[in-house]
Design an enzyme around this catalytic site. Structure first.
Site, PDB file in Angstrom:
ATOM      1  N   GLY A  74       0.816  -1.211   0.000  1.00 23.74           N
ATOM      2  CA  GLY A  74       0.000   0.000   0.000  1.00 23.74           C
ATOM      3  C   GLY A  74       0.845   1.254   0.000  1.00 23.74           C
ATOM      4  NE  ARG A 112      -1.580  -7.857   4.050  1.00 18.05           N
ATOM      5  CZ  ARG A 112      -1.203  -6.722   3.472  1.00 18.05           C
ATOM      6  NH1 ARG A 112      -1.848  -5.615   3.750  1.00 18.05           N
ATOM      7  NH2 ARG A 112      -0.204  -6.693   2.630  1.00 18.05           N
ATOM      8  CB  THR A 128       5.488  -6.594   3.919  1.00 15.91           C
ATOM      9  OG1 THR A 128       4.494  -7.515   4.388  1.00 15.91           O
ATOM     10  CG2 THR A 128       6.296  -7.257   2.821  1.00 15.91           C
ATOM     11  CB  ILE A 129       6.194  -8.280   9.414  1.00 16.64           C
ATOM     12  CG1 ILE A 129       6.928  -9.174  10.411  1.00 16.64           C
ATOM     13  CG2 ILE A 129       4.690  -8.423   9.550  1.00 16.64           C
ATOM     14  CD1 ILE A 129       6.683  -8.798  11.850  1.00 16.64           C
ATOM     15  CG  ASP A 130       2.114  -9.630   6.637  1.00 14.31           C
ATOM     16  OD1 ASP A 130       2.165 -10.034   7.804  1.00 14.31           O
ATOM     17  OD2 ASP A 130       1.494  -8.611   6.288  1.00 14.31           O
ATOM     18  CE1 TYR A 166      -0.378  -4.697  17.422  1.00 12.73           C
ATOM     19  CE2 TYR A 166      -1.569  -6.268  18.784  1.00 12.73           C
ATOM     20  CZ  TYR A 166      -1.565  -5.299  17.793  1.00 12.73           C
ATOM     21  OH  TYR A 166      -2.735  -4.944  17.178  1.00 12.73           O
ATOM     22  CG  MET A 167       5.284 -10.263  22.419  1.00 12.48           C
ATOM     23  SD  MET A 167       5.110 -11.875  23.205  1.00 12.48           S
ATOM     24  CE  MET A 167       6.791 -12.455  23.176  1.00 12.48           C
TER      25      MET A 167
END
Length: 508
Positions: A263, A337, A290-292, A373-374
């Site tokens: 995005g 996600r 992107t962590i994903d 969140y960790m």
């Protein structure tokens, strides 16, 4: 007084395009785009840096505007610039600042005189160096497929150190390694290119038009790579292309480094297009975050290795909890996600899958762990720190060389420049028919998820045979099951909360 306009050579007017004119909702039929220099060279012969690559006639953006043909350059940059080569190969190039400002002066790269690189035999990248997207081929199609421009420093650059005014912005969710990327952009601009005006945009895209900036230098960013999060702050949304480019233009910024996911990159592409329409000497460089791990084409995104490492810790904790309690079951929720890569790699690393062999008539103790969140907020591990350094260096080398509208990343372990439009074209998801998924099933001894319907049928047969199933309605339970369950869980009404918010007793 009317301004005289030089005639545009006929060979520029070779293709019709449709484009909405700037500030006018009416669509205009405009003609042509400037010929790419690569078209005069042939794929794989000479690149953008060659002085011989320039067309015989140059048309400035001022002439194009006066002639009513402005937007022709933008039309070229809306889509990746592709060149056909030998053996079925295709070179997909990124935009260059000379596409709309063709008469810019070039300067020697100061890295020539940098003692840190004096021992490197061939430090500068040739313009005919390309990176293949697919490296596994057979003898019938060697050399075919998609290729990208290789990243790295060029012999000539388009910015003097004293004229550079760079800014860095981080957008979207948190990800391990953000501070490392910020640090390395600042330090590389400062020490490698001698740039002294570097600013951080506070709070994501909104920070541009809120006029919030943070002055950055090596002292400010010295140890930020040891912290999680981002020192610049971040946010989702807030993208207003016109306000952002107004701010860039008013502040005199000419290098914009944007760190974010798909995005964010779509927003970066819109900024890049507006810059072209205004004819500004500004380059936009993206760094995929992107962590994903769902950005297509590149090998992986930074922070992913750290996320998998932290996710594995959560799975190990659930395993200990389950083994330490009578009839204990651990459930771990992992982010990702729609991609599924964190879950797949963390499971493959830990080899832990919980499962039921048969129906039991007793309670279990369920431990539920959500480490979302960790995973996002921790500092990056060593491998991600090194990776972030390479990404940052690739981005600044490309920007100084005049490339723009690109994102930097590794393809087959070789860093290259990828058109933003190509990078955000689609998201990457776990492929349940490739070898990595087969490795996961083999390592954890899970049944094949592609046999899901057969598993469901076996469950229906079992339900008919077992009259003591406590009235479990399989049709209601099936959406929450996977093929790793050989029998359904108990209905929701049998859950009995324990003293902890993260555990519950389940009657099965």
């Amino acid at each position: 007084m009317a301004a005289a306009v030089a005639p545009i050579p006929a060979h520029y007017l070779h293709a019709a395009v449709t484009l909405a004119s700037h500030g006018n909702a009416d669509s205009k039929s405009l003609v042509s785009n400037l010929p790419r220099r690569g078209a005069f060279l042939g794929f794989g012969v000479r690149g953008r840096g060659s002085s011989r690559a320039r067309p015989m006639h140059d048309v400035s953006n001022i002439q194009l505007r006066a002639a009513g043909k402005w937007g022709v350059v933008r039309s070229e940059l809306l889509n990746p610039k592709s060149e056909a080569g030998a053996c079925g190969s295709t070179f997909e190039d990124v935009p260059h600042i000379t596409d709309w400002l063709p008469d810019l002066e070039t300067f020697p790269n100061p890295l020539k005189f940098n003692p840190a690189y004096s021992a490197v035999k061939k430090y500068f990248v040739d313009d005919d160096d390309f990176v293949a997207k697919d490296i596994v081929v057979n003898m019938e199609n060697v050399g075919s497929g998609l290729h990208f421009r290789r990243a790295g420093p060029r012999d000539k650059i388009y910015f003097r150190a004293e004229e550079v005014k760079a800014c860095i912005v981080t957008c979207g969710g948190l990800c391990p390694g953000l501070n490392t990327v910020i640090r390395e952009i600042v330090c590389a601009l400062w020490y490698q290119y001698g740039v002294r005006e570097i600013y951080g945009i506070d709070g994501g895209y909104r920070g541009f038009y809120a006029r919030n900036t943070i002055t950055l230098n090596p002292k400010v960013v010295n140890d930020i790579h040891k912290r999680g999060g981002t020192i610049l702050g971040t946010s989702r949304g807030g993208h207003d292309t016109m306000k952002i480019v107004d701010s860039i233009e008013n502040r005199g910024i000419n290098q914009v480094y944007i760190i974010g996911g798909d995005g964010t990159h779509k927003g970066a592409e819109a900024i890049h297009e507006e810059i072209i329409k205004r004819g500004l000497k500004v380059v936009v460089a993206g760094i995929p975050k992107t962590i994903d791990n769902d950005i297509d084409i590149i090998d992986k995104s930074f922070g992913f290795d750290t996320a998998v490492e932290e996710a594995q810790r959560a799975i190990n904790a659930a395993h200990v909890e389950a083994e330490s309690t009578h009839n204990g079951v651990g459930v771990v929720k992992l982010m990702g996600r729609y991609s599924g890569y964190i879950a797949m790699y963390a499971t493959l690393a830990s080899r832990d899958v919980e499962h039921f062999l048969k129906v039991h008539k007793e309670s279990i103790t369920l431990k539920y762990i959500d480490p979302t969140y960790m995973i996002r907020a921790v500092p990056s591990i060593a491998s991600d720190n090194v990776y972030c350094t390479l990404l940052a260096h690739s981005a600044i080398h490309g920007a100084m060389a005049g490339f723009c509208g690109f994102t930097a990343g590794p393809v087959n372990n070789r860093h290259c420049y990828i058109p933003i439009s190509r990078a955000v074209e689609k998201q990457r998801h776990v492929n349940t028919s490739d070898r990595m998924w087969a490795r996961l099933l083999s390592s954890t001894h899970q049944p094949n998820f592609l046999r899901y319907e057969k598993v469901l049928e076996e469950q229906r047969v079992q339900r008919e045979k077992d009259s003591n199933s406590h009235g479990v309605d399989l049709d209601q339970q099936l959406p929450g099951l996977t093929a790793s369950h050989s029998l359904p869980l108990a209905p929701q009404s049998t859950l009995k909360p324990s003293t902890s918010n993260s555990s519950a007793n389940v009657r099965i």
